[in-house]
Design a protein around this motif. Structure first.
Motif, PDB file in Angstrom:
ATOM      1  N   ARG A  69      66.723  94.890  56.942  1.00  0.00           N
ATOM      2  CA  ARG A  69      67.726  94.351  57.846  1.00  0.00           C
ATOM      3  C   ARG A  69      67.408  92.909  58.234  1.00  0.00           C
ATOM      4  N   SER A  70      66.110  92.571  58.185  1.00  0.00           N
ATOM      5  CA  SER A  70      65.653  91.267  58.624  1.00  0.00           C
ATOM      6  C   SER A  70      64.284  91.014  58.022  1.00  0.00           C
ATOM      7  N   LEU A  71      63.778  89.796  58.236  1.00  0.00           N
ATOM      8  CA  LEU A  71      62.446  89.469  57.732  1.00  0.00           C
ATOM      9  C   LEU A  71      61.386  90.350  58.384  1.00  0.00           C
ATOM     10  N   SER A  72      61.522  90.566  59.689  1.00  0.00           N
ATOM     11  CA  SER A  72      60.544  91.406  60.383  1.00  0.00           C
ATOM     12  C   SER A  72      60.592  92.845  59.872  1.00  0.00           C
ATOM     13  N   HIS A  73      61.806  93.338  59.558  1.00  0.00           N
ATOM     14  CA  HIS A  73      61.939  94.692  59.016  1.00  0.00           C
ATOM     15  C   HIS A  73      61.297  94.784  57.633  1.00  0.00           C
ATOM     16  N   LEU A  74      61.507  93.756  56.806  1.00  0.00           N
ATOM     17  CA  LEU A  74      60.897  93.731  55.479  1.00  0.00           C
ATOM     18  C   LEU A  74      59.372  93.792  55.574  1.00  0.00           C
ATOM     19  N   LEU A  75      58.802  92.973  56.448  1.00  0.00           N
ATOM     20  CA  LEU A  75      57.348  92.945  56.607  1.00  0.00           C
ATOM     21  C   LEU A  75      56.831  94.275  57.130  1.00  0.00           C
ATOM     22  N   GLU A  76      57.605  94.898  58.026  1.00  0.00           N
ATOM     23  CA  GLU A  76      57.205  96.198  58.568  1.00  0.00           C
ATOM     24  C   GLU A  76      57.154  97.266  57.472  1.00  0.00           C
ATOM     25  N   VAL A  77      58.176  97.282  56.604  1.00  0.00           N
ATOM     26  CA  VAL A  77      58.220  98.259  55.512  1.00  0.00           C
ATOM     27  C   VAL A  77      57.052  98.041  54.551  1.00  0.00           C
ATOM     28  N   ILE A  78      56.814  96.772  54.192  1.00  0.00           N
ATOM     29  CA  ILE A  78      55.737  96.475  53.235  1.00  0.00           C
ATOM     30  C   ILE A  78      54.376  96.818  53.823  1.00  0.00           C
ATOM     31  N   GLU A  79      54.171  96.515  55.104  1.00  0.00           N
ATOM     32  CA  GLU A  79      52.891  96.841  55.747  1.00  0.00           C
ATOM     33  C   GLU A  79      52.660  98.349  55.758  1.00  0.00           C
ATOM     34  N   THR A  80      53.734  99.119  56.002  1.00  0.00           N
ATOM     35  CA  THR A  80      53.612 100.580  56.008  1.00  0.00           C
ATOM     36  C   THR A  80      53.238 101.100  54.621  1.00  0.00           C
ATOM     37  N   LEU A  81      53.885 100.559  53.593  1.00  0.00           N
ATOM     38  CA  LEU A  81      53.565 100.970  52.221  1.00  0.00           C
ATOM     39  C   LEU A  81      52.123 100.606  51.865  1.00  0.00           C
ATOM     40  N   GLU A  82      51.729  99.390  52.193  1.00  0.00           N
ATOM     41  CA  GLU A  82      50.373  98.939  51.858  1.00  0.00           C
ATOM     42  C   GLU A  82      49.321  99.798  52.558  1.00  0.00           C
ATOM     43  N   ALA A  83      49.606 100.210  53.800  1.00  0.00           N
ATOM     44  CA  ALA A  83      48.653 101.047  54.539  1.00  0.00           C
ATOM     45  C   ALA A  83      48.462 102.400  53.875  1.00  0.00           C
ATOM     46  N   LYS A  84      49.465 102.841  53.106  1.00  0.00           N
ATOM     47  CA  LYS A  84      49.385 104.130  52.427  1.00  0.00           C
ATOM     48  C   LYS A  84      48.958 103.980  50.966  1.00  0.00           C
ATOM     49  N   GLY A  85      48.549 102.771  50.578  1.00  0.00           N
ATOM     50  CA  GLY A  85      48.091 102.552  49.209  1.00  0.00           C
ATOM     51  C   GLY A  85      49.202 102.340  48.209  1.00  0.00           C
ATOM     52  N   ALA A  86      50.432 102.085  48.683  1.00  0.00           N
ATOM     53  CA  ALA A  86      51.572 101.844  47.793  1.00  0.00           C
ATOM     54  C   ALA A  86      51.937 100.360  47.817  1.00  0.00           C
ATOM     55  N   HIS A  87      52.897  99.962  46.969  1.00  0.00           N
ATOM     56  CA  HIS A  87      53.250  98.548  46.833  1.00  0.00           C
ATOM     57  C   HIS A  87      54.769  98.378  46.850  1.00  0.00           C
ATOM     58  N   PHE A  88      55.190  97.110  46.828  1.00  0.00           N
ATOM     59  CA  PHE A  88      56.624  96.796  46.877  1.00  0.00           C
ATOM     60  C   PHE A  88      56.938  95.694  45.873  1.00  0.00           C
ATOM     61  N   ARG A  89      58.136  95.810  45.261  1.00  0.00           N
ATOM     62  CA  ARG A  89      58.574  94.788  44.304  1.00  0.00           C
ATOM     63  C   ARG A  89      60.079  94.595  44.427  1.00  0.00           C
ATOM     64  N   SER A  90      60.495  93.338  44.453  1.00  0.00           N
ATOM     65  CA  SER A  90      61.921  93.000  44.407  1.00  0.00           C
ATOM     66  C   SER A  90      62.188  92.293  43.092  1.00  0.00           C
ATOM     67  N   LEU A  91      63.125  92.818  42.304  1.00  0.00           N
ATOM     68  CA  LEU A  91      63.384  92.268  40.974  1.00  0.00           C
ATOM     69  C   LEU A  91      64.000  90.879  41.042  1.00  0.00           C
ATOM     70  N   GLY A  92      64.795  90.609  42.074  1.00  0.00           N
ATOM     71  CA  GLY A  92      65.485  89.324  42.156  1.00  0.00           C
ATOM     72  C   GLY A  92      64.835  88.319  43.070  1.00  0.00           C
ATOM     73  N   ASP A  93      63.670  88.644  43.638  1.00  0.00           N
ATOM     74  CA  ASP A  93      62.965  87.746  44.547  1.00  0.00           C
ATOM     75  C   ASP A  93      61.486  87.695  44.145  1.00  0.00           C
ATOM     76  N   PRO A  94      60.794  86.610  44.490  1.00  0.00           N
ATOM     77  CA  PRO A  94      59.386  86.475  44.070  1.00  0.00           C
ATOM     78  C   PRO A  94      58.434  87.283  44.947  1.00  0.00           C
ATOM     79  N   ILE A  95      58.716  88.572  45.101  1.00  0.00           N
ATOM     80  CA  ILE A  95      57.863  89.420  45.922  1.00  0.00           C
ATOM     81  C   ILE A  95      57.415  90.617  45.102  1.00  0.00           C
ATOM     82  N   ASP A  96      56.139  90.698  44.854  1.00  0.00           N
ATOM     83  CA  ASP A  96      55.537  91.808  44.120  1.00  0.00           C
ATOM     84  C   ASP A  96      54.108  91.951  44.641  1.00  0.00           C
TER      85      ASP A  96
END
Length: 302
Positions: A69-96
């Motif tokens: 929904r927002s930059l803060s929401h994106l960071l929150e989701v990624i931090e939660t995934l990283e804490a559980k040993g998982a990762h995040f990737r966006s195909l159309g943005d430079p985030i992997d």
């Protein structure tokens, strides 16, 4: 490592076919789709993916606006995934977050978000200081002067805002309150709600009581839900948790429920940390006998 795709559109009048094609081409072995507005915080499919990812899994989206929904929401989701040993990737943005470059981009985004918050704070403080220098005091003049009409107007606005928030969250808490109160204590009902919606903000007993009281006041709930629950048995708490997990995801196997209980650090009836599927099966049967699962199924059919 498993690639898990997430596709979202804001209305069921559109479809996710284009997103699914891109996710499949990127190597996603499973794809989950959701029909919900990007501004909605409560998105059950996304919440489930973020709450229990496999270690090493990568959550993949076509573009980040499909996820956050927002930059803060994106960071929150990624931090939660990283804490559980998982990762995040966006195909159309430079985030992997599996690559050094993607992690560097994420650090820049985090710094940008912090910078934006600092700017907002600085502008707010500067505005208040400037107003004081000019002899103006912030806030509502009617409230400062204790005007009864202004006070009543603000109070009504707060009540409307609170009810609107409760109504948006009703899909989380209302079915469980209607089903289990006053047969189960508030503590057990809270555990059922939180186990059904692991990605949402956790409910507390006090918050749930206030919500139910508000709906009772507006005659949207029977007053009996506020009655005192009968004395609870020693393992009522476990029955409530297991019933909540099973009713939120009926397809879950005994082994998956055992793994969820271990992830929640919920001890077995004998106080052990490792759950056996036979113990889960026994408690599920008792939950059915207690009406915790049978009534849920009947409620869903209505």
């Amino acid at each position: 490592m498993s690639l898990v795709g997430y596709a979202r559109v804001s209305t069921d009048l559109r479809d996710t076919a284009a997103q699914r094609r891109e996710l499949k081409a990127a190597g996603c072995t499973e794809i989950h789709e959701e029909f919900a507005s990007g501004t909605m915080r409560a998105r059950p499919v996304l919440a489930k993916l973020v709450a229990s990812p496999g270690r090493g899994d990568v959550l993949v989206v076509v573009r980040i606006y499909r996820l956050a929904r927002s930059l803060s929401h994106l960071l929150e989701v990624i931090e939660t995934l990283e804490a559980k040993g998982a990762h995040f990737r966006s195909l159309g943005d430079p985030i992997d977050t599996t690559s050094p470059q993607g992690k560097f981009t994420l650090q820049i985004l985090g710094a940008t978000a912090e910078f934006e918050r600092a700017l907002i704070r600085e502008r707010t403080l500067a505005g208040l200081a400037s107003a004081r220098e000019k002899g103006r005091v912030g806030g509502n003049p009617g409230l400062r002067n204790r005007d009864p009409e202004a006070i009543a107007k603000v109070a009504r606005a707060r009540v409307r805002s609170y009810f609107h928030k409760l109504n948006k969250e009703a899909q989380q808490w209302l079915p469980a309150v209607r089903q289990f109160r006053p047969r189960l204590p508030w503590e057990n009902v809270v555990r059922i709600i939180n186990s059904r919606h692991p990605g949402a903000t956790p409910w507390t007993v006090e918050r749930l009581r206030r919500a139910a009281g508000r709906f009772v006041m507006d005659r949207l709930l029977d007053r009996e839900v506020l009655d005192r629950a009968p004395p609870s048995q020693k393992d009522d708490r476990l029955l409530a948790i297991i019933a909540g997990i099973k009713s939120s995801a009926p397809e879950m196997t005994l082994k998956e429920i055992a793994q969820r209980l271990e992830a929640m650090r919920e001890p077995t009836p004998l106080g052990r940390s490792k759950w056996a599927t036979s113990s889960v099966a026994h408690l599920l049967e008792r939950a059915k006998q207690a009406g915790l699962l049978f009534e849920e199924a009947r409620h869903d059919q209505q």
